[in-house]
Scaffold this active site. Structure first.
Site, PDB file in Angstrom:
ATOM      1  N   HIS A 149     -10.577  -5.420   8.578  1.00  0.00           N
ATOM      2  CA  HIS A 149     -11.237  -5.035   7.340  1.00  0.00           C
ATOM      3  C   HIS A 149     -12.446  -4.129   7.576  1.00  0.00           C
ATOM      4  O   HIS A 149     -13.188  -3.863   6.648  1.00  0.00           O
ATOM      5  CB  HIS A 149     -11.720  -6.282   6.596  1.00  0.00           C
ATOM      6  CG  HIS A 149     -10.628  -7.125   6.036  1.00  0.00           C
ATOM      7  ND1 HIS A 149      -9.302  -6.876   6.259  1.00  0.00           N
ATOM      8  CD2 HIS A 149     -10.666  -8.233   5.243  1.00  0.00           C
ATOM      9  CE1 HIS A 149      -8.567  -7.790   5.636  1.00  0.00           C
ATOM     10  NE2 HIS A 149      -9.379  -8.627   5.022  1.00  0.00           N
ATOM     11  N   GLU A 158       0.814  -1.223   0.000  1.00  0.00           N
ATOM     12  CA  GLU A 158       0.000   0.000   0.000  1.00  0.00           C
ATOM     13  C   GLU A 158       0.847   1.272   0.000  1.00  0.00           C
ATOM     14  O   GLU A 158       0.455   2.281  -0.597  1.00  0.00           O
ATOM     15  CB  GLU A 158      -0.949  -0.004   1.201  1.00  0.00           C
ATOM     16  CG  GLU A 158      -2.142  -0.947   1.061  1.00  0.00           C
ATOM     17  CD  GLU A 158      -1.800  -2.398   1.309  1.00  0.00           C
ATOM     18  OE1 GLU A 158      -2.625  -3.266   0.964  1.00  0.00           O
ATOM     19  OE2 GLU A 158      -0.698  -2.666   1.839  1.00  0.00           O
TER      20      GLU A 158
END
Length: 326
Positions: free
Chosen positions: A129, A60
């Protein structure tokens, strides 16, 4: 017009902008061959090629840094972070570089990137998540923060975000991806950023929310209507910059406000709205502002997930509290 769910609306918006503007490029993990973990980019690599729909390594930090470089060089990157729990490695590049590039170069450069990510709980995902990090990004100068609440909002707001010359963090409510469908015209018409939308008119209380929590907020308004309570619903949509004028106008008429959001209570964006109401709308309030939020704990795993999320019952109870003594 087509009946689309929210993830399909995101796909249509991305496809429209890529067809209209060759500077728009997509990058992220598994977004090309697989079409993304939620299939938001399905079919786009086949249509526009691997040079514009780029499968990246599982990194990321690299995704965000590459997007900043692309934007500075004149492209319009749309970077996908697979889950909001993985968005934190991007913070260095998004906050220290993307949000400051125009300021740092005295306007010579801008950073027209969009950072897309699923956000929030409700899909029984593992613990990392299910975050709702909107308040963290809204705190940072130079960033726009957008959270759609429906397929049509997602389509129009994503078009506007891609066309914006500055960085936009675009958080897509995961549990709304396939919750319902809506008529969406794939006509390239963007919705305005930086404005709240009034979803329902009312005279007794203002309900302020955004993203997935609007689903329960609207159900609560229906339940309250059965009790003779007319609730006005404001969809914030763009959290930063905040259209406080629309919220103040509504509260001036109703005299009461309940703010609903999924993120944890302490430091949540609802506190910013409540503070603005105290500063600018205190004399319009007939009762203290109420907040219905997530709790100050990690989002629990699936069995307790809906105990964490704001419920219709909690929203109705908060409204009843504002009406005490009316």
């Amino acid at each position: 017009m087509a009946e689309l769910n929210l993830v399909e609306a995101v796909n249509r918006a991305l496809a429209h902008e890529m067809a209209q503007d060759p500077s728009v490029v997509l990058l992220g993990e598994d977004i090309g061959v697989n079409g993304g973990v939620f299939r938001a980019t399905v079919g786009l690599q086949q249509r526009f090629g691997a040079a514009r729909v780029i499968d990246t390594p599982l990194a990321e930090t690299a995704i965000a840094g590459t997007a900043v470089g692309m934007a500075a060089a004149g492209l319009k990157p749309v970077a996908e972070i697979q889950f909001s729990g993985f968005i934190y490695p991007t913070i260095d590049h998004i906050i220290n570089h993307a949000s400051r590039l125009r300021y740092r170069t005295r306007g010579r450069l801008s950073c027209p990137l969009v950072l897309r990510s699923p956000s929030g709980g409700g899909i029984h995902a593992p613990e990392h998540h299910s975050e709702s990090p909107e308040a963290m990004f809204a705190h940072m100068p130079g960033l726009r923060v957008v959270v759609p609440s429906s397929p049509s909002r997602a389509y129009g707001l994503l078009l506007a975000a891609i066309r914006d010359p500055d960085p936009v963090v675009f958080l897509e409510p995961t549990r709304l991806y396939r919750l319902f469908k809506q008529e969406v015209a794939d006509d390239g018409e963007a919705l305005p950023l930086d404005v709240c939308f009034t979803l329902r008119s009312g005279t007794d209380v203002t309900l302020v929310s955004w993203g997935a929590a609007l689903h329960e907020t609207q159900a609560a308004a229906d339940a309250l209507a059965q009790e003779g309570v007319a609730a006005e619903i404001i969809d914030v949509a763009t959290l930063k910059p905040l259209d406080m004028a629309t919220i103040l106008d509504s509260v001036t008429r109703t005299g009461r406000c309940v703010i609903v959001h999924e993120a944890a209570r302490t430091g949540g964006f609802g506190a910013e709205i409540a503070a603005n109401l105290a500063e600018q709308g205190l004399y319009s309030l007939l009762a203290p502002v109420q907040r219905v939020t997530g709790y100050d704990t990690v989002m629990p795993l699936s069995r307790l997930e809906y105990q964490y999320l704001p419920s219709v019952q909690r929203i109705v109870a908060a409204v009843r509290k504002t009406l005490e003594g009316a």
